[in-house]
Design a protein around this motif. Sequence first.
Motif, mmCIF file in Angstrom:
data_model
loop_
_atom_site.group_PDB
_atom_site.id
_atom_site.type_symbol
_atom_site.label_atom_id
_atom_site.label_comp_id
_atom_site.label_asym_id
_atom_site.label_seq_id
_atom_site.Cartn_x
_atom_site.Cartn_y
_atom_site.Cartn_z
ATOM 1 N N ILE A 139 1.851 70.056 -98.334
ATOM 2 C CA ILE A 139 2.190 69.451 -97.120
ATOM 3 C C ILE A 139 3.764 69.059 -96.809
ATOM 4 O O ILE A 139 4.360 69.434 -95.842
ATOM 5 C CB ILE A 139 1.358 68.340 -96.489
ATOM 6 N N ASN A 187 5.916 72.103 -96.974
ATOM 7 C CA ASN A 187 5.703 73.169 -95.973
ATOM 8 C C ASN A 187 5.760 72.662 -94.765
ATOM 9 O O ASN A 187 5.808 73.730 -93.761
ATOM 10 C CB ASN A 187 4.360 74.151 -96.293
ATOM 11 N N VAL A 188 5.607 71.499 -94.435
ATOM 12 C CA VAL A 188 5.461 70.716 -92.934
ATOM 13 C C VAL A 188 6.732 70.139 -92.581
ATOM 14 O O VAL A 188 7.305 70.353 -91.475
ATOM 15 C CB VAL A 188 4.299 69.891 -92.707
ATOM 16 N N PHE A 206 0.161 75.698 -91.935
ATOM 17 C CA PHE A 206 1.336 74.398 -92.109
ATOM 18 C C PHE A 206 2.353 74.347 -90.745
ATOM 19 O O PHE A 206 2.656 73.427 -90.367
ATOM 20 C CB PHE A 206 2.159 74.743 -93.495
#
Length: 753
Positions: free
Chosen positions: A93, A96-97, A307
Amino acid sequence: MDLERRLRDLKDRMTYIRDIFGTREDDSIRLLEARLGEALEREARTPGSVSAEELARLDDLFSFSERKLDTMLTPMDRVRIVRHPQRICLKDILENVYDNYTEIGGRGEFNIDPSMCIARAYFSRRVGEKVVRQMIMVIGHEKGHGEAYRNGGSAKPWGNAKALHYMKVAETENIPVHTFIFTPGAYPVEDWPGAAQQIARNLYEMAALRVPVISVCSEGGSGGAEAIGLADRRIMLSHGYYSVISPEGAAAIEGGLRGGERATPELIARCATRLRITADDNLQNGYVDRVLREPPLGARPHHYEFFRELRRELIQATNEAVSEVKSMKLFRAMAVRASRTDEAESIFMRWNLSPSALNRLVELRQRKYRAMSRHARLDGTGLFSRAAAGARGTVDAVHSYLRYDLLGRQKKRLDAMFEELGAEAHLVRHKLLMPLKRSMDKVLVSGPEGRRGVDPHEELTRLSCPEDGACLSGSQWAWISPRSQEDRTVSCPNVRTHHCPDLWVPDLLGDFAGVCPNCGHHFPMEYRWYLENVFNYRESREFNRDLESINPLNYEQFDLKLDKAKEATGLKSACLTFETTIESVEAVVAVLCAPFRGGSVGAAEGEKFIRAAERAGRKRQPFIAYVHGTAGIRIQEGVNGVIQMPRCTIAVRRYIDAGGLYLVLYDTNSYAGPVASFLGCSPYQFAVRSSNIGFAGPGVIAETTGLPVPPNYHRADHALSRGHIHGIWDRREAKKNLHQALLTMGGRNLYYR
């Protein structure tokens, strides 16, 4: 090479499907295995024989079958999904976030607790021609992808302490906190700071944390999840679960397993279904705000579109929490409320809040939790009684305001002024009259009979007993255990080490109050003994008696068990609340009664506890929690039970912040959720000698950690040495010590510090 990689990916997908569904057979699974087996066999026999077109068709077949299988998932299948090594983790996370991040507080296994990950991150947003970075503190459990040192995301006490430290840092910097819950439960270590005590500290601080908190739940196991889960907005992943206990733990309790026995897969699956642990169940019950849909069979690291959706969801939730409390809302606040998640990035809102907005944020968070779990209890109070109780509450609040706030503050100022003037006058009087007093004392002492006819030496050395009675009060108790009628003797457990004589039961459970007169060992005693002999229950006024425990999940055969407990105890829940007077000191008392389902806490017990704390606050009285014993949160109520941890902690926090004196007294066996929340957050915790206190029992610790549990690991003296409690009391002196505690800790008016 690309074809080999694609074939390997399909093989991994097949392994994943088989891991999720276990031994369950299905036509789709058999078809996938057959088609993939043929392709692999042909490729092994003749490399390059599988074409790209064939792989594309096979990939489409997998995608179609995964969508079909996703509709057939059971609650236990979802548990296996969130535990699978291919499941997304917090590091995925972060990568990718968020647009950038820096991990702090240690990295990888070079960390005080690798299962708790902390990072400073930011979102980059374009506002006109300008790029703005919105800072966030990211805190969450890190399961990794099978790394053993991560401990499966089970945070130890020092991991939760690290999380709390950086929550307070975020509060100082006025930036939002995003928490990610990926844990089967907290690691049950009692060593300082202690699993239960640290979770209680986290809940207490988060109840009034002055920054927006957004939580995302994938695997939420009981107190371990609550340690970072008390939030303004709660998002749950659609394939996740949030539960009071793991399905395996529930099966062990339901099956009465002992000595390393294992529950059957069928019983575990039934418990997972009964507990209603899925995202949709929790959304329906009101314990999460929204569910984020995942790809078929759960999100994995290669699902990049997921994501992006999670990023939009986090921005939307943070915008909502902020816009709700901003004073100048204008059009953006309306746009945030009306917008869809996919429009979240188009609306920019500053996430730094003013002091007044932060106060509103905390108030809304506390109200939100106060309104939860109403459906999970039964209130048999009649309409007239409710109206009368509401009117009394209003009168109490007005009376307290006039007495303590409006007039009390002025009286305090005048008292302080007169105390200062009196102290000055006393000093002047002392300086002027002391020489004369000394001269008079010399004349009196040198007289023929001495001072008042008493030898000065005798006056200094004689005992200070009253002339008309003995130094020790009588041993007659207001209530004596019915077991004292048994005409038999018992042996003290310490007979080998302390050579205690055999004890005649009428003496032991009568005059001795269940305490061995030789070594001080405390035998178990009924909660009625404390009600009558410590809390003066006969002259007290009970309230909320008609709040009743029910079976909100329709858990199999639990109605019968509740009816049996109600008939055996005469109680409607495990919590008893009343107003009483302890040596002229008025107080509100909440009692957890062990005979009723082990003193376990569900929605009714939590509501009664909250109302007791609110009543103590309205009436400006001390609030005492006596724990005759608690087995923890009632598992048969599922999340309806575990949500009482933050709810009751918020009530306690509000009471203490208003100036209240909150005191806890433990007895017999006190474990799990209540100790790790609204009991453990008290600044004044005491225990009756020979109590057992902890986060988890010896059997649970041994099964979870695989480590042997030392004898007497949970005894009160060990809890005191670990800093869990602040004192140990003899049962016979409980009333005297309680009164002394109220006087010394509460002060003159016993409410405001």
